[in-house]
Write a protein that holds these residues in place. Structure first.
Motif, PDB file in Angstrom:
ATOM      1  N   VAL A   1       0.876  -1.164   0.000  1.00  0.00           N
ATOM      2  CA  VAL A   1       0.000   0.000   0.000  1.00  0.00           C
ATOM      3  C   VAL A   1       0.920   1.222   0.000  1.00  0.00           C
ATOM      4  O   VAL A   1       1.834   1.302   0.814  1.00  0.00           O
ATOM      5  CB  VAL A   1      -0.906   0.004   1.245  1.00  0.00           C
ATOM      6  CG1 VAL A   1      -1.769   1.246   1.287  1.00  0.00           C
ATOM      7  CG2 VAL A   1      -1.765  -1.253   1.261  1.00  0.00           C
TER       8      VAL A   1
ATOM      9  N   THR B   1      -9.813   0.543  -4.366  1.00  0.00           N
ATOM     10  CA  THR B   1      -9.227   0.661  -3.034  1.00  0.00           C
ATOM     11  C   THR B   1      -8.199  -0.447  -2.894  1.00  0.00           C
ATOM     12  O   THR B   1      -8.508  -1.621  -3.112  1.00  0.00           O
ATOM     13  CB  THR B   1     -10.308   0.513  -1.941  1.00  0.00           C
ATOM     14  OG1 THR B   1     -11.336   1.472  -2.174  1.00  0.00           O
ATOM     15  CG2 THR B   1      -9.714   0.735  -0.569  1.00  0.00           C
TER      16      THR B   1
ATOM     17  N   SER C   1      -5.486  -2.455  -0.473  1.00  0.00           N
ATOM     18  CA  SER C   1      -5.043  -2.769   0.889  1.00  0.00           C
ATOM     19  C   SER C   1      -3.978  -3.855   0.785  1.00  0.00           C
ATOM     20  O   SER C   1      -3.710  -4.367  -0.299  1.00  0.00           O
ATOM     21  CB  SER C   1      -6.217  -3.243   1.750  1.00  0.00           C
ATOM     22  OG  SER C   1      -6.608  -4.547   1.375  1.00  0.00           O
TER      23      SER C   1
END
Length: 142
Positions: free
Chosen positions: A73, A95, A97
């Motif tokens: 990340v 997104t 992660s």
């Protein structure tokens, strides 16, 4: 006539001459890492409208499959680019992660290649040094 206070009048002027030499050295370290995966049918959740690619589905540039929790990340100041089928995607569409990449669409087809390109600038350094060579001359007029 009563005595009165006599005030001293003083005028001062200063002239500053000279130079200040400043040297700045900056070393930009863009640590770029790329990871690729292929979308499979179980990754696509039509009900949620998302596609979730687990970290262990990605391979690094050398072809090594990532271990669980090893998807990097980007830190503050870094960023990542997402390519789906070779096309750069909008920043707000995904997104990232350490455990997965969630893409906010279920419109991907199984077999679609996905590439994540992570840019990390934490190794960037900058240093400045200043050498003043100034002279101040003050003249006081009374």
């Amino acid at each position: 006539m009563p005595p009165s206070l006599i005030k001293l009048f003083v005028a001062a002027s200063s002239v500053i001459t000279g130079t200040v030499t400043t040297t700045t050295t900056t070393a930009v370290n863009d640590n770029v890492r790329r990871f690729d995966a292929v979308v499979t049918a179980p990754m696509i959740d039509a009900g949620a409208g998302t596609t979730t690619i687990p970290d262990t589905s990605f391979r690094d540039d050398s072809g090594t499959t990532l271990a669980a929790g090893a998807l990097p990340v980007p830190p503050a100041g870094g960023y990542y680019n997402l390519y789906a089928n070779g096309v750069l995607q909008e920043g707000g569409l995904s997104t990232l992660s350490a455990t997965n990449l969630v893409i906010a669409t279920a419109a991907l087809l199984p077999g679609t290649p996905v590439i994540v390109e992570v840019h990390d600038y934490t190794g960037t350094t900058s240093a400045s040094a200043s050498t003043p060579n100034l002279t101040v001359t003050t003249t006081v007029n009374t």
